[in-house]
Motif scaffolding. Structure first.
Motif, short mmCIF file in Angstrom:
data_model
loop_
_atom_site.label_atom_id
_atom_site.label_comp_id
_atom_site.label_asym_id
_atom_site.label_seq_id
_atom_site.Cartn_x
_atom_site.Cartn_y
_atom_site.Cartn_z
N PHE A 12 -6.54 11.11 -17.08
CA PHE A 12 -6.90 10.57 -15.78
C PHE A 12 -5.71 10.72 -14.83
CE2 PHE A 12 -7.14 6.92 -12.80
CZ PHE A 12 -8.32 7.25 -12.17
N GLN A 13 -5.94 11.36 -13.70
CA GLN A 13 -4.86 11.64 -12.75
C GLN A 13 -5.07 10.82 -11.46
OE1 GLN A 13 -4.61 15.84 -12.01
NE2 GLN A 13 -4.39 16.38 -14.18
N TYR A 14 -3.99 10.41 -10.90
CA TYR A 14 -4.00 9.71 -9.61
C TYR A 14 -2.68 9.99 -8.90
CZ TYR A 14 -1.54 6.21 -12.47
OH TYR A 14 -0.69 5.59 -13.34
N GLN A 15 -2.74 9.94 -7.60
CA GLN A 15 -1.60 10.33 -6.78
C GLN A 15 -1.33 9.27 -5.70
OE1 GLN A 15 -2.61 14.13 -5.14
NE2 GLN A 15 -2.47 15.22 -7.12
N GLY A 16 -0.07 9.24 -5.30
CA GLY A 16 0.35 8.37 -4.22
C GLY A 16 1.12 9.15 -3.17
N LEU A 17 1.81 8.44 -2.31
CA LEU A 17 2.59 9.10 -1.27
C LEU A 17 3.91 9.64 -1.77
CD1 LEU A 17 2.07 6.69 1.79
CD2 LEU A 17 0.89 8.84 1.29
N TRP A 18 4.37 9.14 -2.90
CA TRP A 18 5.70 9.50 -3.36
C TRP A 18 5.72 10.20 -4.71
CZ3 TRP A 18 8.28 8.74 0.88
CH2 TRP A 18 7.89 7.71 1.74
N ARG A 19 4.64 10.06 -5.49
CA ARG A 19 4.61 10.70 -6.80
C ARG A 19 3.17 10.79 -7.29
NH1 ARG A 19 7.07 5.99 -10.83
NH2 ARG A 19 5.54 4.36 -10.30
N ALA A 48 0.82 -1.21 0.00
CA ALA A 48 0.00 0.00 0.00
C ALA A 48 0.86 1.26 0.00
CB ALA A 48 -0.93 0.00 1.22
N THR A 49 1.96 1.24 0.74
CA THR A 49 2.83 2.42 0.78
C THR A 49 3.47 2.69 -0.57
OG1 THR A 49 3.29 1.91 3.10
CG2 THR A 49 4.77 3.47 2.02
N ALA A 50 3.79 1.65 -1.31
CA ALA A 50 4.45 1.83 -2.61
C ALA A 50 3.48 2.12 -3.74
CB ALA A 50 5.27 0.59 -2.94
N MET A 78 -19.03 28.38 -11.58
CA MET A 78 -19.17 27.32 -12.57
C MET A 78 -18.12 27.42 -13.66
SD MET A 78 -21.57 25.52 -11.37
CE MET A 78 -21.80 24.45 -12.78
N GLN A 79 -17.49 28.61 -13.84
CA GLN A 79 -16.53 28.76 -14.91
C GLN A 79 -15.20 28.07 -14.60
OE1 GLN A 79 -17.67 31.07 -12.95
NE2 GLN A 79 -15.96 32.25 -12.05
N ASN A 80 -14.97 27.79 -13.34
CA ASN A 80 -13.72 27.14 -12.95
C ASN A 80 -13.98 25.65 -12.72
OD1 ASN A 80 -12.32 29.59 -12.97
ND2 ASN A 80 -12.91 30.00 -10.83
N VAL A 81 -13.33 24.83 -13.48
CA VAL A 81 -13.46 23.39 -13.35
C VAL A 81 -12.27 22.88 -12.54
CG1 VAL A 81 -13.60 21.19 -14.57
CG2 VAL A 81 -14.68 23.23 -15.54
N GLN A 82 -12.54 22.29 -11.39
CA GLN A 82 -11.49 21.78 -10.51
C GLN A 82 -11.55 20.25 -10.46
OE1 GLN A 82 -11.79 23.58 -6.67
NE2 GLN A 82 -11.52 25.66 -7.42
N ASN A 83 -10.37 19.66 -10.30
CA ASN A 83 -10.27 18.21 -10.19
C ASN A 83 -10.57 17.78 -8.76
OD1 ASN A 83 -9.51 17.97 -12.88
ND2 ASN A 83 -7.33 18.19 -12.40
N ARG A 84 -11.45 16.83 -8.65
CA ARG A 84 -11.76 16.26 -7.34
C ARG A 84 -11.18 14.84 -7.28
NH1 ARG A 84 -18.15 16.89 -6.84
NH2 ARG A 84 -17.93 15.62 -8.72
N TYR A 85 -10.69 14.50 -6.12
CA TYR A 85 -10.06 13.20 -5.94
C TYR A 85 -10.85 12.40 -4.91
CZ TYR A 85 -6.06 15.06 -8.48
OH TYR A 85 -5.25 15.61 -9.45
N THR A 86 -10.94 11.13 -5.17
CA THR A 86 -11.67 10.22 -4.29
C THR A 86 -10.75 9.08 -3.84
OG1 THR A 86 -13.64 8.83 -4.09
CG2 THR A 86 -12.50 8.82 -6.21
N PHE A 87 -11.30 8.12 -3.13
CA PHE A 87 -10.50 7.04 -2.57
C PHE A 87 -9.91 6.17 -3.69
CE2 PHE A 87 -13.18 6.88 1.57
CZ PHE A 87 -12.68 8.13 1.91
N GLY A 88 -8.63 5.85 -3.51
CA GLY A 88 -7.97 4.93 -4.43
C GLY A 88 -7.88 3.53 -3.84
N SER A 89 -7.40 2.62 -4.64
CA SER A 89 -7.31 1.22 -4.20
C SER A 89 -6.27 1.03 -3.10
CB SER A 89 -6.96 0.32 -5.40
OG SER A 89 -5.74 0.73 -5.99
#
Length: 259
Positions: free
Chosen positions: A44-51, A24-26, A158-169
């Motif tokens: 499609f964007q996704y993030q972790g603890l290191w990158r 999970a950490t990696a 409404m003119q500004n579209v922001q990325n929302r992030y949810t739970f990852g695996s």
């Protein structure tokens, strides 16, 4: 037998928990982009603890590590620290638990030493599981807070579209791994009780000195040279108390006649 099974099962479950924490950490999918009401689906964007990574619709993926530490939020760094501490404690617990297994005999190690090592490894697994669960929960709380803040800003402008992030695996892997490490640590602590050898108890014999309960065996008294026991102190009929006839003679000879 049940103690050995409990100890081995605790070791296996804890090993799965520590391995899951490392995985999970990696992983890079701690947070994934929410595509709901998002018109831009080609990226499609996704993030972790290191990158952080970006995957395009063509299948090309590009990841970029975090080059700074001071620029990251304090809670983000705390999650990193918790996961690292949990992994280190879990690995140390596995190392100690290998030598504490009852089925493995190393030299002349006593069962008491194995019991102490089993309890130590169990405590390490419990702390490692709590660190993993706490770290993942803190990160999930950050995601929930940022998600609702981004949703509020989107509806306000409404003119500004922001990325929302949810739970990852990776979050679910971390929760399961922390739970396994916690359960394995509890099983190791329970197995410690069965490894402690039972102390041998010796019951002391009590003697009563009451005179009425003591019976003495009668027999001739052997004295030292020059010492003659008084016949009157002997038990039974003595020399003076023996029955006599009318002429003063005893009707039968006594052993005192030969003294």
């Amino acid at each position: 037998m049940s103690t050995t099974i409990c100890q081995v099962m605790g070791f296996l479950v804890s090993s799965l928990g520590v391995g899951g924490s490392i995985m999970a950490t990696a992983m890079d999918t701690w947070s994934t982009q929410d595509l709901y009401d998002n018109p831009v689906t080609a990226v499609f964007q996704y993030q972790g603890l290191w990158r952080s990574c970006v995957r395009q619709s063509s299948g090309f993926t590009e990841c970029r590590p975090y080059f700074t530490i001071l620029g990251l939020p304090a809670m983000f760094q705390a999650v990193r620290a918790l996961m690292i501490v949990g992994i280190v404690l879990g690995l140390l617990g596995l190392f100690v638990c290998i030598f504490a297994l009852k089925c493995i005999r190393i030299g002349s190690m006593e069962d008491t030493a194995k019991a102490n090592m089993t309890l130590t490894s169990g405590i390490m697994f419990i702390v490692a599981g709590l660190c993993a669960i706490t770290g993942v929960s803190v990160f999930a709380n950050m995601l929930v807070t940022n998600f609702w803040m981004s949703t509020t800003n989107m509806y306000q402008g409404m003119q500004n579209v922001q990325n929302r992030y949810t739970f990852g695996s990776a979050l679910f892997v971390g929760w399961v791994a922390g739970g396994l490490a916690l359960v394995g640590g509890i099983m190791m602590c329970l197995a410690c009780k069965g490894l402690i050898p039972e102390e041998s108890r010796y019951k002391a014999v009590s003697y009563n000195a009451s005179g009425r309960n003591i019976s003495y065996r009668t027999g001739p008294y052997k004295g030292g040279p020059g010492y003659e026991a008084d016949p009157r102190t002997r038990k039974g009929v003595g020399y003076e108390d023996a029955p006599r006839s009318e002429d003063g003679r005893r009707p039968y000879p006594s052993k005192y006649d030969y003294v």
